[in-house]
Design a protein around this motif. Sequence first.
Motif, mmCIF file in Angstrom:
data_model
loop_
_atom_site.group_PDB
_atom_site.id
_atom_site.type_symbol
_atom_site.label_atom_id
_atom_site.label_comp_id
_atom_site.label_asym_id
_atom_site.label_seq_id
_atom_site.Cartn_x
_atom_site.Cartn_y
_atom_site.Cartn_z
ATOM 1 N N VAL A 147 0.861 -1.027 -0.022
ATOM 2 C CA VAL A 147 -0.022 -0.104 -0.081
ATOM 3 C C VAL A 147 0.934 1.301 -0.241
ATOM 4 N N LEU A 148 2.049 1.233 0.778
ATOM 5 C CA LEU A 148 2.780 2.383 0.637
ATOM 6 C C LEU A 148 3.472 2.666 -0.350
ATOM 7 N N PHE A 149 4.048 1.539 -0.944
ATOM 8 C CA PHE A 149 4.633 1.447 -2.358
ATOM 9 C C PHE A 149 3.599 2.152 -3.531
ATOM 10 N N LEU A 150 2.259 1.855 -3.394
ATOM 11 C CA LEU A 150 1.372 2.088 -4.284
ATOM 12 C C LEU A 150 1.032 3.623 -4.127
ATOM 13 N N ILE A 151 0.827 4.235 -2.888
ATOM 14 C CA ILE A 151 0.856 5.426 -2.579
ATOM 15 C C ILE A 151 1.855 6.459 -3.015
ATOM 16 N N LEU A 152 2.965 6.002 -2.783
ATOM 17 C CA LEU A 152 4.289 6.795 -3.191
ATOM 18 C C LEU A 152 4.321 6.911 -4.698
ATOM 19 N N ALA B 78 -2.771 10.555 -5.045
ATOM 20 C CA ALA B 78 -2.504 9.201 -4.798
ATOM 21 C C ALA B 78 -3.594 8.365 -3.878
ATOM 22 N N VAL B 79 -3.864 8.978 -2.785
ATOM 23 C CA VAL B 79 -4.982 8.493 -1.910
ATOM 24 C C VAL B 79 -6.279 8.260 -2.678
ATOM 25 N N SER B 80 -6.677 9.261 -3.515
ATOM 26 C CA SER B 80 -7.850 9.248 -4.258
ATOM 27 C C SER B 80 -7.956 8.270 -5.352
ATOM 28 N N ALA B 81 -6.814 7.898 -5.865
ATOM 29 C CA ALA B 81 -6.585 6.925 -7.071
ATOM 30 C C ALA B 81 -6.611 5.614 -6.542
#
Length: 351
Positions: A66-71, A308-311
């Motif tokens: 999840v952190l990887f996707l957000i960044l 990022a969070v909304s995506a």
Amino acid sequence: MTELFFITGMGVLTAVALWWGFRHLPREKWQIMAVVPRHKTEQGWQGLNLTYYGVLCANAYTVAVVLFLILATSARISLSGLCVFITGVLAVCLPASRIIARVVEKKKGTLTVGGAVFAGILVSPLLVLLINRVFEPVMATPLHPLILLSAVSIAYAFGEGLGRLACISFGCCYGKPLDQCPPVIQTLFSRFYLIFTGPLKKITYASGYDGQKVVPVQIITAALSTGTGLAGTLLFLNGFYRTAFLVTLAVTQIWRFVSEFLRADFRGGRRITAYQIMALVTLGFAGALALGLPVDNNSLPQPRLQEAVSALWTPWMILFVQGIWAASFFHTGKSEVTGSRIFFHVEKPHI
């Protein structure tokens, strides 16, 4: 301001998790989570033990993903390409964690994070090139190697740190008993140590250190790795991708090399272990990658955390993350080194 709240929230939640793990997970009750009947024998049902090790490993993998996707999505990298990349990396790292541990330690039923990281760092650049070439027509933007590797190293630091809670639960990756350490180590950890209890803990059946004070290697690794991950996240969100990549890999791999000298579990028969060599090779390879990639800093996008969070807040992404957790638990949660027998009976007073 959003970035500050994000990093502060991550820090607080991580600190609470590590404090709780330090206090509770060394106890016997926090090893076996559930038992599933498999087949009946004359002595009762033979059970499959499902472990808290698996739950905590799956949590660590999922937080890292999840952190990887957000960044990565904050830097406007294609979400579809990222999902393919994650699937490819996990397809390599999950089996590599078993295969490398079996080769080095000559034992079945064991895993190694260090070996998985070694395999993941080696395969990631090739995977980026492959995905960019094959999926270019359907991706909005290509995977940028430096941004991607920076996000991977930060996510790994967090996964490494939170994953050490699983090691405490299972009693593996343990430190040396304090009474066997030099006086300076005994003084340093005179009030900060771990005591494991329970015959099923690896520290008990492998080394016989049940109830003894040992160097808290797992907690030190967890705190150092997650702290480095927070620092890397701050650097990443301010656009310092190369620095974030080098800092997170340097701190985690140097500590992996040093921490091996404080551990008592079997790591191979050599003074300098295979895992230490892998850490140095990983560090050297990562340094060469970071310094060798030609990058125009003015051409790199600045991260936008809110986008990022909304995506990511979509049904299919939630299902994708849940699938990562389930696959991780299925891979790590079934105990191969412990067994159980189950007996059922009728409570006649309640009929």
